[in-house]
Write an enzyme that holds these catalytic residues in place. Structure first.
Site, mmCIF file in Angstrom:
data_model
loop_
_atom_site.group_PDB
_atom_site.id
_atom_site.type_symbol
_atom_site.label_atom_id
_atom_site.label_comp_id
_atom_site.label_asym_id
_atom_site.label_seq_id
_atom_site.Cartn_x
_atom_site.Cartn_y
_atom_site.Cartn_z
ATOM 1 N N LYS A 1 0.844 -1.199 0.000
ATOM 2 C CA LYS A 1 0.000 0.000 0.000
ATOM 3 C C LYS A 1 0.878 1.248 0.000
ATOM 4 O O LYS A 1 1.803 1.365 0.796
ATOM 5 C CB LYS A 1 -0.907 -0.018 1.231
ATOM 6 C CG LYS A 1 -1.840 -1.233 1.273
ATOM 7 C CD LYS A 1 -2.565 -1.360 2.592
ATOM 8 C CE LYS A 1 -1.634 -1.706 3.730
ATOM 9 N NZ LYS A 1 -2.333 -2.084 4.965
ATOM 10 N N THR B 1 -7.527 9.225 8.267
ATOM 11 C CA THR B 1 -7.259 7.928 7.642
ATOM 12 C C THR B 1 -7.045 6.824 8.672
ATOM 13 O O THR B 1 -6.424 5.804 8.379
ATOM 14 C CB THR B 1 -6.030 8.027 6.728
ATOM 15 O OG1 THR B 1 -4.909 8.523 7.497
ATOM 16 C CG2 THR B 1 -6.281 8.956 5.554
ATOM 17 N N GLY C 1 -7.445 3.634 10.468
ATOM 18 C CA GLY C 1 -8.069 2.356 10.130
ATOM 19 C C GLY C 1 -8.125 2.049 8.646
ATOM 20 O O GLY C 1 -8.797 1.102 8.233
ATOM 21 N N GLY D 1 -5.861 0.738 6.596
ATOM 22 C CA GLY D 1 -5.331 -0.585 6.260
ATOM 23 C C GLY D 1 -6.280 -1.700 6.649
ATOM 24 O O GLY D 1 -6.461 -2.668 5.898
ATOM 25 N N CYS D 2 -6.882 -1.581 7.826
ATOM 26 C CA CYS D 2 -7.861 -2.579 8.280
ATOM 27 C C CYS D 2 -9.029 -2.642 7.303
ATOM 28 O O CYS D 2 -9.493 -3.725 6.917
ATOM 29 C CB CYS D 2 -8.399 -2.218 9.665
ATOM 30 S SG CYS D 2 -7.145 -1.982 10.933
#
Length: 266
Positions: free
Chosen positions: A173, A204, A206, A208-209
Site C-alpha cells: 500500500k 485515515t 483504520g 489498512g484494516c
C-alpha cells in the site's frame, strides 16, 4: 449470504481493528464474524494500552466459528505476540481455511508498536505464508523485506522479494508515499499498479484494516484477486473522500457512506 471472519484486535473508538472490519463487511453485505486477539485502549489521538487475549482462548474462538458458520474468507489483522501467531497458524491449517488476507499490522497510524519485536520471525515464517494475499504498507514492507523503499522500483523489488519468500501474493500500500497513494500488487510474477491521487483528508485512521477487509469480502464473493483489490481500493478511496471528521486526532473513515436506509439519514 457470504461469511467473512476477521481475526484482529479491538479498537474501542471504532475506527480501526475489528470494529472497522465489521463495518466494512456490513457495507459489503456479507455476514461478519470476529475473533479478538487483543483489546486496545485507543482513540483518534493514539493507542494508550494493549491487553492481549490468551492464545488458547484465541484458538477456541476460531474453533467456534469454523465448526458452526464456516467463513468464505478470513482477514487477519493485529496479532501482537508469538503465541497468538502460533495459535492462529495452527487453527487455520487445521480448518483448511481459504481466501486469507493477512494485514501485517506492526505499528499503529499514531506510531504505537503493535507487534512485539520477537514475534516478527513468527509472522514472516508462519502466518504470512498462509495468505492468499499479504497487504503491508511501505514501512511494514521494508521491515519484512529488509529493503528501503524510496521509489516505485524499490516497491516492485520489495513486492517480488516478499512474494517469493512467503509464497503469496503481495499488495504493498502506497499511502505513506509523499505525493500519491499508488498501490502495487505482485501475484504469480505479475505486477499491477493501482494508481490513485493522495486524498485531501488526514482522517485515515483504520485505512489498512478497512482495505484488507474489503479485499476479503470481494474474495468471498468469488472475484479474482486483481478485481478484489481494485474494488476494495475504490471503496476505501470513497470512504476517505466522504470527508467524515470525528475526534481530536486522525479520525476514522466513513465506512457506511454507501449505505442508505429508512432507519438513518440517507
Amino acid at each position: 449470504m457470504k461469511k467473512v471472519l476477521t481475526i484482529a484486535g479491538s479498537d474501542c473508538s471504532g475506527g480501526a481493528g475489528i470494529q472497522a472490519d465489521l463495518k466494512t463487511m456490513t457495507s459489503h453485505k456479507v455476514y461478519g464474524m470476529s475473533v479478538i486477539t487483543s483489546l486496545t485502549a485507543q482513540n483518534t489521538t493514539g493507542v494508550y494500552d494493549i491487553m492481549n487475549v490468551d492464545s488458547k482462548f484465541v484458538e477456541k474462538q476460531i474453533d467456534c466459528v469454523f465448526e458452526d458458520i464456516r467463513p468464505d474468507a478470513v482477514k487477519i489483522g493485529m496479532v501482537s505476540n508469538k503465541d497468538i501467531i502460533v495459535a492462529i497458524s495452527k487453527k487455520l491449517k487445521e480448518h483448511n481455511a481459504s481466501n486469507i488476507v493477512v494485514d501485517p499490522v506492526m505499528v499503529s497510524t499514531s506510531g504505537k508498536q503493535l507487534l512485539s519485536p520477537d514475534a516478527i520471525d513468527n509472522l514472516i515464517n508462519m502466518l504470512l505464508p498462509l495468505g492468499t494475499v499479504i497487504t503491508p504498507n511501505i514501512p511494514e514492507a521494508e521491515s519484512i523485506s529488509g529493503l528501503i523503499i524510496k521509489d516505485s522500483e524499490a516497491m516492485e523489488n520489495a513486492a517480488r522479494l516478499i512474494g517469493e519468500k512467503c509464497g503469496a501474493a503481495v499488495l504493498i500500500k502506497g499511502g505513506h508515499s509523499a505525493d500519491n497513494a499508488n498501490d502495487l500488487l505482485y501475484d504469480a510474477g505479475e505486477l499491477t499498479w493501482f494508481n490513485t491521487k493522495k486524498a485531501d483528508n488526514d482522517n485515515t485512521h483504520g485505512t489498512g484494516c478497512t482495505l484488507s477487509s474489503a479485499i476479503a469480502c470481494n474474495l468471498a464473493y468469488g472475484l479474482s484477486l486483481k478485481e478484489s483489490v481494485k474494488k476494495a481500493k475504490e471503496y476505501v478511496t470513497e470512504a476517505i473522500g466522504a470527508g467524515l471528521s470525528l475526534g481530536r486526532g486522525r479520525g476514522p473513515l466513513d465506512h457506511m457512506y454507501c449505505i442508505t436506509s429508512k432507519f438513518g439519514k440517507a
